[in-house]
Write a protein that holds these residues in place. Structure first.
Motif, PDB file in Angstrom:
ATOM      1  N   GLN A 190      32.781  44.548  48.999  1.00 19.53           N
ATOM      2  CA  GLN A 190      31.775  45.104  48.085  1.00 19.53           C
ATOM      3  C   GLN A 190      32.390  45.549  46.758  1.00 19.53           C
ATOM      4  O   GLN A 190      31.747  45.492  45.726  1.00 19.53           O
ATOM      5  CB  GLN A 190      31.045  46.291  48.731  1.00 19.53           C
ATOM      6  CG  GLN A 190      30.156  45.900  49.889  1.00 19.53           C
ATOM      7  CD  GLN A 190      28.963  45.088  49.430  1.00 19.53           C
ATOM      8  OE1 GLN A 190      29.052  43.868  49.306  1.00 19.53           O
ATOM      9  NE2 GLN A 190      27.867  45.746  49.186  1.00 19.53           N
ATOM     10  N   ARG A 191      33.625  46.010  46.804  1.00 16.13           N
ATOM     11  CA  ARG A 191      34.299  46.496  45.592  1.00 16.13           C
ATOM     12  C   ARG A 191      34.995  45.379  44.800  1.00 16.13           C
ATOM     13  O   ARG A 191      35.476  45.618  43.696  1.00 16.13           O
ATOM     14  CB  ARG A 191      35.341  47.554  45.953  1.00 16.13           C
ATOM     15  CG  ARG A 191      34.748  48.870  46.437  1.00 16.13           C
ATOM     16  CD  ARG A 191      35.791  49.966  46.566  1.00 16.13           C
ATOM     17  NE  ARG A 191      36.951  49.588  47.358  1.00 16.13           N
ATOM     18  CZ  ARG A 191      37.093  49.799  48.672  1.00 16.13           C
ATOM     19  NH1 ARG A 191      36.128  50.400  49.348  1.00 16.13           N
ATOM     20  NH2 ARG A 191      38.186  49.429  49.302  1.00 16.13           N
ATOM     21  N   SER A 192      35.049  44.192  45.337  1.00 16.02           N
ATOM     22  CA  SER A 192      35.794  43.111  44.701  1.00 16.02           C
ATOM     23  C   SER A 192      34.936  42.299  43.731  1.00 16.02           C
ATOM     24  O   SER A 192      33.961  41.650  44.129  1.00 16.02           O
ATOM     25  CB  SER A 192      36.361  42.173  45.767  1.00 16.02           C
ATOM     26  OG  SER A 192      36.859  41.000  45.165  1.00 16.02           O
ATOM     27  N   GLU A 193      35.340  42.301  42.493  1.00 15.71           N
ATOM     28  CA  GLU A 193      34.659  41.491  41.485  1.00 15.71           C
ATOM     29  C   GLU A 193      34.848  40.004  41.780  1.00 15.71           C
ATOM     30  O   GLU A 193      33.927  39.208  41.604  1.00 15.71           O
ATOM     31  CB  GLU A 193      35.208  41.831  40.095  1.00 15.71           C
ATOM     32  CG  GLU A 193      34.455  41.160  38.972  1.00 15.71           C
ATOM     33  CD  GLU A 193      34.947  41.607  37.599  1.00 15.71           C
ATOM     34  OE1 GLU A 193      35.070  40.732  36.725  1.00 15.71           O
ATOM     35  OE2 GLU A 193      35.194  42.805  37.417  1.00 15.71           O
ATOM     36  N   GLU A 194      36.061  39.637  42.244  1.00 15.00           N
ATOM     37  CA  GLU A 194      36.340  38.231  42.574  1.00 15.00           C
ATOM     38  C   GLU A 194      35.420  37.743  43.679  1.00 15.00           C
ATOM     39  O   GLU A 194      34.885  36.635  43.621  1.00 15.00           O
ATOM     40  CB  GLU A 194      37.798  38.032  43.009  1.00 15.00           C
ATOM     41  CG  GLU A 194      38.816  38.303  41.944  1.00 15.00           C
ATOM     42  CD  GLU A 194      39.481  39.666  42.154  1.00 15.00           C
ATOM     43  OE1 GLU A 194      38.845  40.597  42.706  1.00 15.00           O
ATOM     44  OE2 GLU A 194      40.637  39.793  41.748  1.00 15.00           O
ATOM     45  N   ALA A 220      32.496  38.992  44.483  1.00 14.66           N
ATOM     46  CA  ALA A 220      31.136  38.940  43.944  1.00 14.66           C
ATOM     47  C   ALA A 220      30.920  37.627  43.186  1.00 14.66           C
ATOM     48  O   ALA A 220      29.870  36.984  43.324  1.00 14.66           O
ATOM     49  CB  ALA A 220      30.873  40.138  43.038  1.00 14.66           C
ATOM     50  N   GLU A 221      31.919  37.204  42.407  1.00 12.15           N
ATOM     51  CA  GLU A 221      31.820  35.941  41.672  1.00 12.15           C
ATOM     52  C   GLU A 221      31.799  34.747  42.631  1.00 12.15           C
ATOM     53  O   GLU A 221      31.046  33.792  42.424  1.00 12.15           O
ATOM     54  CB  GLU A 221      32.980  35.813  40.683  1.00 12.15           C
ATOM     55  CG  GLU A 221      32.874  36.770  39.514  1.00 12.15           C
ATOM     56  CD  GLU A 221      34.117  36.793  38.633  1.00 12.15           C
ATOM     57  OE1 GLU A 221      35.038  35.961  38.833  1.00 12.15           O
ATOM     58  OE2 GLU A 221      34.183  37.659  37.744  1.00 12.15           O
ATOM     59  N   THR A 257      30.703  34.788  45.739  1.00  7.55           N
ATOM     60  CA  THR A 257      29.393  34.810  46.393  1.00  7.55           C
ATOM     61  C   THR A 257      28.316  34.273  45.453  1.00  7.55           C
ATOM     62  O   THR A 257      27.438  33.514  45.878  1.00  7.55           O
ATOM     63  CB  THR A 257      29.061  36.241  46.868  1.00  7.55           C
ATOM     64  OG1 THR A 257      30.044  36.615  47.842  1.00  7.55           O
ATOM     65  CG2 THR A 257      27.678  36.318  47.482  1.00  7.55           C
TER      66      THR A 257
END
Length: 188
Positions: free
Chosen positions: A148-152, A154-155, A157
């Protein structure tokens, strides 16, 4: 199933592991074996359709071998077969699947068969499966809160969801066996 037969390169610096994998695969495929990254690159040519690649090797790491495979423009499918816990660095790596050691003969055969089939798909479907594999590997090893905290992540997904929407019809056209295997693999 002669149409499923392929040439597979097994790369592992542990000769016992490499031999076991090779024996398990020889039932259905032509197998080459390499015990180092350098030997793998020497054994690799356009005939090789699938590479099962260990990440942790002493001379050239699997990551470096993978990079050189792609730099050479080879289109073989590559599965990382490793005990290395995936981190967010895998998102940028150009592999097609990620297996955690120890693996069974059934897992190896299934992975090779899936990769051979995926090689027949167009580039967008191949990318979708590679992204799905990375996502599944990270979800298997990272806690929900870390993801949940990972920007990578999130991208990754977002890319997965974009490809899934874009390929909606193509994904629905996969045969029943492939669709069943995807559900069993818990990748979607």
């Amino acid at each position: 199933m002669d149409e499923q037969r392929g040439i597979v390169l097994v790369v592992d610096d542990d000769p016992r592991v490499a031999r076991v994998y090779a024996e398990q695969l020889r039932q259905q495929h032509t197998v080459r074996v390499a015990y180092s990254g350098e030997e793998a690159l020497e054994s690799l040519d356009d005939d090789v359709e699938v590479v099962l690649l260990d990440r942790r090797m002493p001379d050239l790491t699997g990551d470096e071998v993978l990079e050189r495979i792609r730099d050479r423009g080879l289109t073989c499918q590559v599965a990382m077969v490793t005990a290395v816990e995936p981190d967010f660095d895998i998102i940028e790596m150009a592999f097609d699947d990620y297996l955690f050691k120890p693996v069974t003969g059934e897992q190896l055969l299934s992975t090779v068969d899936h990769l051979l089939k995926r090689a027949t798909y167009d580039n967008a479907l191949q990318e979708f499966f590679a992204v799905a594999s990375k996502r599944a590997a990270l979800e298997a090893e990272k806690s929900h809160s870390v993801l949940q905290r990972s920007e990578e992540f999130a991208e990754l997904t977002a890319r997965f969801e974009h490809l899934q929407a874009e390929l909606g019809e193509s994904l629905q056209e996969l045969d029943d066996e492939e669709a069943f295997d995807l559900v069993l693999s818990d990748r979607f």
